[in-house]
Design a protein around this motif. Sequence first.
Motif, PDB file in Angstrom:
ATOM      1  N   ILE A  86      52.015  47.053  36.864  1.00  0.00           N
ATOM      2  CA  ILE A  86      51.439  45.762  36.442  1.00  0.00           C
ATOM      3  C   ILE A  86      49.996  45.930  35.961  1.00  0.00           C
ATOM      4  N   LYS A 132      46.548  43.589  34.171  1.00  0.00           N
ATOM      5  CA  LYS A 132      45.972  42.273  33.839  1.00  0.00           C
ATOM      6  C   LYS A 132      44.562  42.465  33.292  1.00  0.00           C
ATOM      7  N   ASN A 163      52.592  34.934  41.267  1.00  0.00           N
ATOM      8  CA  ASN A 163      52.760  34.333  39.933  1.00  0.00           C
ATOM      9  C   ASN A 163      51.727  33.240  39.659  1.00  0.00           C
ATOM     10  N   THR A 209      43.403  39.858  42.259  1.00  0.00           N
ATOM     11  CA  THR A 209      44.178  39.673  41.021  1.00  0.00           C
ATOM     12  C   THR A 209      45.611  40.156  41.222  1.00  0.00           C
ATOM     13  N   SER A 210      45.764  41.298  41.901  1.00  0.00           N
ATOM     14  CA  SER A 210      47.116  41.832  42.149  1.00  0.00           C
ATOM     15  C   SER A 210      47.916  40.863  43.009  1.00  0.00           C
ATOM     16  N   LEU A 269      48.842  34.158  38.674  1.00  0.00           N
ATOM     17  CA  LEU A 269      48.464  34.770  37.391  1.00  0.00           C
ATOM     18  C   LEU A 269      49.681  35.528  36.880  1.00  0.00           C
ATOM     19  N   ARG A 270      49.872  35.495  35.577  1.00  0.00           N
ATOM     20  CA  ARG A 270      50.992  36.253  35.008  1.00  0.00           C
ATOM     21  C   ARG A 270      50.500  37.631  34.578  1.00  0.00           C
ATOM     22  N   PRO A 271      51.218  38.701  34.949  1.00  0.00           N
ATOM     23  CA  PRO A 271      50.788  40.032  34.501  1.00  0.00           C
ATOM     24  C   PRO A 271      50.896  40.133  32.974  1.00  0.00           C
ATOM     25  N   ASP A 272      49.965  40.879  32.372  1.00  0.00           N
ATOM     26  CA  ASP A 272      50.070  41.109  30.925  1.00  0.00           C
ATOM     27  C   ASP A 272      51.267  42.016  30.647  1.00  0.00           C
ATOM     28  N   ARG A 320      47.436  37.681  43.358  1.00  0.00           N
ATOM     29  CA  ARG A 320      47.743  36.467  42.586  1.00  0.00           C
ATOM     30  C   ARG A 320      48.916  36.718  41.638  1.00  0.00           C
ATOM     31  N   MET A 321      49.024  37.949  41.159  1.00  0.00           N
ATOM     32  CA  MET A 321      50.163  38.258  40.278  1.00  0.00           C
ATOM     33  C   MET A 321      51.463  38.300  41.079  1.00  0.00           C
TER      34      MET A 321
END
Lengths: 422, 300
Positions: free
Chosen positions: B9, B11, B51, B44-45, B53-56, B47-48
Amino acid sequence: MLKIWHVAKRELRETAKTKFFLFSFFFTPLLIFGIMALTRFTTEKAVNGPRPPKTIAVVDLSGELQADLERAFAEHNALHPDRPIHVEAMNELDVDSADAAVERVKADVRADRCDGALVVGQTVTGGSGESVFYLKTRSMGDVEFVNVVKSLHQDAVVNFRFRAHHLSADLVETLSRTAPVTPVDVTAENEQRGAQMGRIFVPFFFVFLMFMGIFGTSQGMLTSVIEEKNSRVVEVLLSAMDPFQLMAGKILGLAALGFAVMCAWGSLAFVAAAYNQMGDLLTASGVGYFLVYFVLGFLLFSSLFAAVGAMCNSVKEAQTMMMPLMIVVIVPLMLWPYIANFPNGKVAVLLSFLPMTSPMIMILRIASVPELSRFQILASIAVLVASIPVLMWFAAKIFRTGILMYGKPPSFGEIWRWMRIG
Amino acid sequence: MHALVLENISKTFAQTRAVTGLSATVPKGIIQGFLGPNGAGKTTSLRMVMNILRPDSGRVLVFGQPLTSHIRSQIGYMPEERGLYPKMTVQNFLMYVGSIKGMTHRAAGAAIGEWLEKMGLGHCLKKRVEELSRGMQQKVQLISTVINHPALVILDEPFQGLDPLNLDLVQNLIREMRDDGATLILSTHMMDLAERLCDTFIVVNRGQIALNGTIDTLRSTFKMDSIVLEADGDLGFLASVAGVATVSGAGRGVEICLEEGGDPQAVLKAALERVRVKRFEIRVPSLHEIFVRRVGGEDA
C-alpha cells in the motif's frame, strides 16, 4: 441506511438541545412580531403623535403670498395644537436685498435659530417657478414636517389663485374638498378595509421565513461539522461508516428539525393571519409548496454547508468561504419588490430555474400570483430534484477529503482536485 | 487466514509520500506492535486499514476480505486524537457509537453497564463527557472502541493521559481481549510497555517497514555486542583480548563492546584466568535501543 438513521437521530436530538437552537426557535417569531409591532407603533407616533413645535422663517419673494401662508399655518395649528408650526415672516422685504435675505434665513437654519426657511418663488403664484424650503434633516419626523410645509404652501398658493379669479374662499373649499376612496380587499371571506400593506408584505414574509429556515438550519450543519472535525470525533465515526452516510445522516436529521420548526412557525403565522382576516393568503397548496421548496432548498444548501464546514477549521474561516455563496442567496431577498411586481417577468422566470435561487424565488412568485403556471412550478421542482444528487455527490467528495484535513483552508485548485479524485 | 494483510500500500499527500509500498501481515489472536517515529506513516497506514483514507495503490484485506460494511463492524478503531462529543453524556455517546456499530439498543445498554463497571466508571453514566478528567475520557474512548467486542482492535496511542493504575488496567484489558481470541494492533511510543505487551512488532520508518518480527527476531538482527563485567582486580588487560573492540569505564566494573564475530565466552575465559569475576552479563538490547539504533541510524 440504519447508520444514516442513527446519525440523523443524534443530530436532531443534540441540535434541538443547544441554546442557540432554543433561542432561535422561540425568539425568532417573537423578534419578528416584536419588530413589526414596534415599527408600527413608532411610525404611528412619528406621523400622528405629538411633536415639539417647529418654527420656520418665510421669505416671500412674490410679495403676494404672505397672508395666505400665515392663514394656512394658523389653520393647521388650530387643527393640530400638539404639532404646531409657527411662521416668522420677514416683512418689508427690499427686492435688492432678496439674496441677502435668503442667505440670512439659511444662516438662521444652519445656526438652529429656526427649524426651516421657506423661500416663496417670485413667480410661483403665477404658475411658474418654484419655492424652496431649507432645513436640516435629522430624523424620519422631518419627512412629515416637510410634507406638511409643502401641503400648506400648496393650499396658500391655490387660495391665492382662486381669490385672484374672484372666487370665494368657501366656494374654493367646497369645490376642492377631497372625495375619499377607501381600498377594500375582497379576496378575504370578509371584506377587509385598509389591509393592503399587510397583503403586500405577505410574499416577503414567506421568502423571509424560507431564508431563516434554510439558512438558520444550515448554519447548524456548518457548526456541527466543524465541531466534529475539531473534537476529532469524526475519525471515530468514519471508522464505522462512510463519509457519505455521515453527511446524509446529518442532513436528514437537520432537515427533520428544520421541517418541524417551519411547521411550528407556519402554524403561528397561520394563527396571526387568521386573526388579521388574511387566512385566505395561506392556502393548502401554498403551504404545501412552501414545505416542498423548503426541504429541497435545505437539502441543496446543507450539502454545500457540510462541504464548506469540512474544509474549514473554525466558524470564522467558514464565514469567509461562505461569502460568495451568501451573495447568491441574498439576491432573491434584494429583488423581492421587483419580482413581486413582475412575478412572470424574464428575471423571475430565469431565477426560478437556477437551483440556488429557485426555492426562494418560486415561493415569492407563488405567494404573489396564486394562479402561477403549474408547469413552471413542477419544472423548477424537477430542476431542483435533479441538481440535488449532483451537488451532494460533489459535496460528499469534498467532505470526505476535507474532514480529515487540518491547517490552512484549501485553495480552489485543491478543492477542484478533491472533487475530481476525492 | 490472517487478521490483516497489507499488500504494497502507498499513499501520497500533495508532495509528501506518507506510505511507500508497505506490505505486512498480522496473524490472528496476537498483540501486534505497530511502531515508528513521528511522521513515519503509522496513522496514515491505520487510516487506510479503516478505509478512512483510500490507498493510492495496493490493497488491504481484513480477515481475507476487502473492507466491507460487515467487516468494518468487526473492527474497533481508536484514533490517536481523542474524539468525543463534549456535551453528550457518557451513556448517550456510547449508545450512539454502539448503534452505528450495529448493536441493538438493548445490547448496547447492557454492554455499556458492563464496560463502565470494568473500567471503574460506573458512576459516570449520566455525566457529560466534558465533566470527566482526561484519563476518564481516554477510558470512555477505549470503551467506545471495543463496546461491540470486535475481532480486530486497532489502538493508536491508547495509554496517553493514564495514571499508573489505569495503565495497568488497560494493559490487562488488552491481554484479556487477546486471550479471548481478538487480534490487537497497538501503536505507541511507550517502548518498554510495548515490549512487555506485544507478541510481534512492525517498525515503520519513512513510510516503509524497517523491522518486522518478534522481539527475539529483532534482537537477533542486532548483535549481542555488549558485556558488563565486574571483578576484583585490574581489568586493563581486557583491551588486548581477541575480539574486544572497546572497553569503557574503569576500576572494577567495565562495559565491553565486541568486534564483529567476537566471542563473549573468550572474554569470560580470559577474565577468569586473571581476576575473580563477580558479575558477567551479556546485555540484551531492549526494544527501545533497537528502535533508536535502527530508526536513529536510518535518520542519521
